[in-house]
Design a protein around this motif. Structure first.
Motif, PDB file in Angstrom:
ATOM      1  N   TYR A 286       0.840  -1.192   0.000  1.00 27.50           N
ATOM      2  CA  TYR A 286       0.000   0.000   0.000  1.00 27.50           C
ATOM      3  C   TYR A 286       0.872   1.237   0.000  1.00 27.50           C
ATOM      4  CZ  TYR A 286       1.170   0.061   4.961  1.00 27.50           C
ATOM      5  OH  TYR A 286       1.857   0.081   6.145  1.00 27.50           O
TER       6      TYR A 286
ATOM      7  N   LEU B 230      -3.723   3.966   0.835  1.00 32.40           N
ATOM      8  CA  LEU B 230      -4.260   3.658  -0.496  1.00 32.40           C
ATOM      9  C   LEU B 230      -3.695   2.331  -0.989  1.00 32.40           C
ATOM     10  CD1 LEU B 230      -3.711   7.214  -2.007  1.00 32.40           C
ATOM     11  CD2 LEU B 230      -5.901   6.224  -1.307  1.00 32.40           C
ATOM     12  N   GLU B 231      -4.590   1.422  -1.330  1.00 33.25           N
ATOM     13  CA  GLU B 231      -4.169   0.156  -1.923  1.00 33.25           C
ATOM     14  C   GLU B 231      -3.736   0.431  -3.366  1.00 33.25           C
ATOM     15  OE1 GLU B 231      -3.981  -2.494   0.048  1.00 33.25           O
ATOM     16  OE2 GLU B 231      -4.865  -1.293   1.649  1.00 33.25           O
ATOM     17  N   TYR B 232      -2.731  -0.238  -3.838  1.00 36.05           N
ATOM     18  CA  TYR B 232      -2.219  -0.017  -5.188  1.00 36.05           C
ATOM     19  C   TYR B 232      -3.269  -0.315  -6.257  1.00 36.05           C
ATOM     20  CZ  TYR B 232       2.392   0.561  -3.138  1.00 36.05           C
ATOM     21  OH  TYR B 232       3.457   1.017  -2.410  1.00 36.05           O
ATOM     22  N   SER B 233      -4.201  -1.208  -5.957  1.00 35.78           N
ATOM     23  CA  SER B 233      -5.242  -1.555  -6.930  1.00 35.78           C
ATOM     24  C   SER B 233      -6.190  -0.393  -7.219  1.00 35.78           C
ATOM     25  CB  SER B 233      -6.053  -2.757  -6.437  1.00 35.78           C
ATOM     26  OG  SER B 233      -6.695  -2.445  -5.204  1.00 35.78           O
ATOM     27  N   ARG B 234      -6.187   0.636  -6.390  1.00 39.64           N
ATOM     28  CA  ARG B 234      -7.080   1.782  -6.587  1.00 39.64           C
ATOM     29  C   ARG B 234      -6.586   2.751  -7.659  1.00 39.64           C
ATOM     30  NH1 ARG B 234      -8.804   4.711  -1.347  1.00 39.64           N
ATOM     31  NH2 ARG B 234      -9.878   5.889  -2.938  1.00 39.64           N
TER      32      ARG B 234
ATOM     33  N   GLN C  80      -5.569   4.303 -11.198  1.00 39.28           N
ATOM     34  CA  GLN C  80      -6.084   4.122 -12.556  1.00 39.28           C
ATOM     35  C   GLN C  80      -5.058   4.449 -13.638  1.00 39.28           C
ATOM     36  OE1 GLN C  80      -9.513   6.584 -13.068  1.00 39.28           O
ATOM     37  NE2 GLN C  80     -10.806   5.303 -11.771  1.00 39.28           N
TER      38      GLN C  80
ATOM     39  N   LEU D  43      -5.904   8.360  -9.074  1.00 41.73           N
ATOM     40  CA  LEU D  43      -6.929   7.480  -8.522  1.00 41.73           C
ATOM     41  C   LEU D  43      -8.214   7.637  -9.328  1.00 41.73           C
ATOM     42  CD1 LEU D  43      -6.107   8.452  -4.893  1.00 41.73           C
ATOM     43  CD2 LEU D  43      -6.005   6.122  -5.757  1.00 41.73           C
TER      44      LEU D  43
ATOM     45  N   SER E 179      -8.451  13.322  -8.663  1.00 40.08           N
ATOM     46  CA  SER E 179      -7.856  12.665  -7.506  1.00 40.08           C
ATOM     47  C   SER E 179      -6.497  12.108  -7.923  1.00 40.08           C
ATOM     48  CB  SER E 179      -8.769  11.545  -7.008  1.00 40.08           C
ATOM     49  OG  SER E 179      -8.228  10.964  -5.855  1.00 40.08           O
TER      50      SER E 179
ATOM     51  N   THR F 182       0.874  -1.806  -9.194  1.00 39.00           N
ATOM     52  CA  THR F 182      -0.427  -1.402  -9.727  1.00 39.00           C
ATOM     53  C   THR F 182      -0.831  -2.209 -10.959  1.00 39.00           C
ATOM     54  OG1 THR F 182       0.546   0.288 -11.157  1.00 39.00           O
ATOM     55  CG2 THR F 182      -0.147   0.982  -8.936  1.00 39.00           C
TER      56      THR F 182
END
Length: 189
Positions: A102, A113-117, A119, A132, A136, A161
């Motif tokens: 994270y 913030l999780e890396y999967s969030r 974009q 994000l 954001s 990511t």
């Protein structure tokens, strides 16, 4: 015992960095709008030069078309100016600490913030932008990265990511892949 961050980066915002941030966001997420604006301006200017009309109307149409074509990221510039005015010059300092699973963002508050969030990953010569979503973004000054070189941080974030880094571009340097991404973005809204 708290985990130690692998990388730490951040930024002390200035009016210039906010301008760059807002313009990068606009160019990243509003490419079709910029393209449409350019097309409308071009059509207006072409009409002024090719259609029979009075000189004053021709001048107004040509001027309006040219202004529309060259004002590509004006909305972003205006938003950045408003952000600076709203803060009365008290611009934030943000710090991003990158851990194995994270990222922690701190400055005017703190969030994990999780890396999967994330974009999008965008870079220019001086900054990294981790999006994000629209409006954001985490902006990092490449010169302020601790724990390794900017390329090492980029590789780490790309791996975590699953996203590739792209160069921030103006409309004039947009390629077919950028246009396809803009169309995909439009469909997912």
């Amino acid at each position: 015992m708290a985990a130690k961050a692998k990388f730490v980066g951040g930024i002390q915002h200035t009016e210039d960095t906010l301008q760059r941030l807002f313009k990068t966001e606009y160019r990243t997420y509003h490419q079709l709008r910029i393209l449409s604006q350019l097309a409308v301006g071009f059509v207006m200017a072409a009409m002024a030069l090719t259609v029979e009309m009075s000189r004053p109307l021709q001048a107004v149409l040509l001027l309006a078309g040219c202004l529309i074509m060259v004002s590509g990221d004006l909305p972003a510039s205006l938003r950045a100016d408003k952000a600076v005015d709203d803060r009365k010059g008290n611009l934030p300092k943000n710090v991003c600490a990158f851990f194995a699973n994270y990222m922690e963002l701190s400055g005017e508050g703190s969030m994990r913030l999780e890396y999967s969030r994330f974009q999008r990953l965008i870079e220019d010569n001086e900054y990294l932008y981790l999006f994000l979503g629209r409006r954001s973004v985490c902006m990092i000054d490449k010169a302020a990265i601790e724990g390794g070189a900017p390329e090492e941080l980029k590789d780490f974030v790309a791996e975590k990511t699953g996203l590739a880094w792209r160069r921030g571009r103006s409309f004039w340097s947009m390629n077919l892949a950028d246009l396809r991404q803009a169309i995909r973005d439009r469909r997912t809204r």
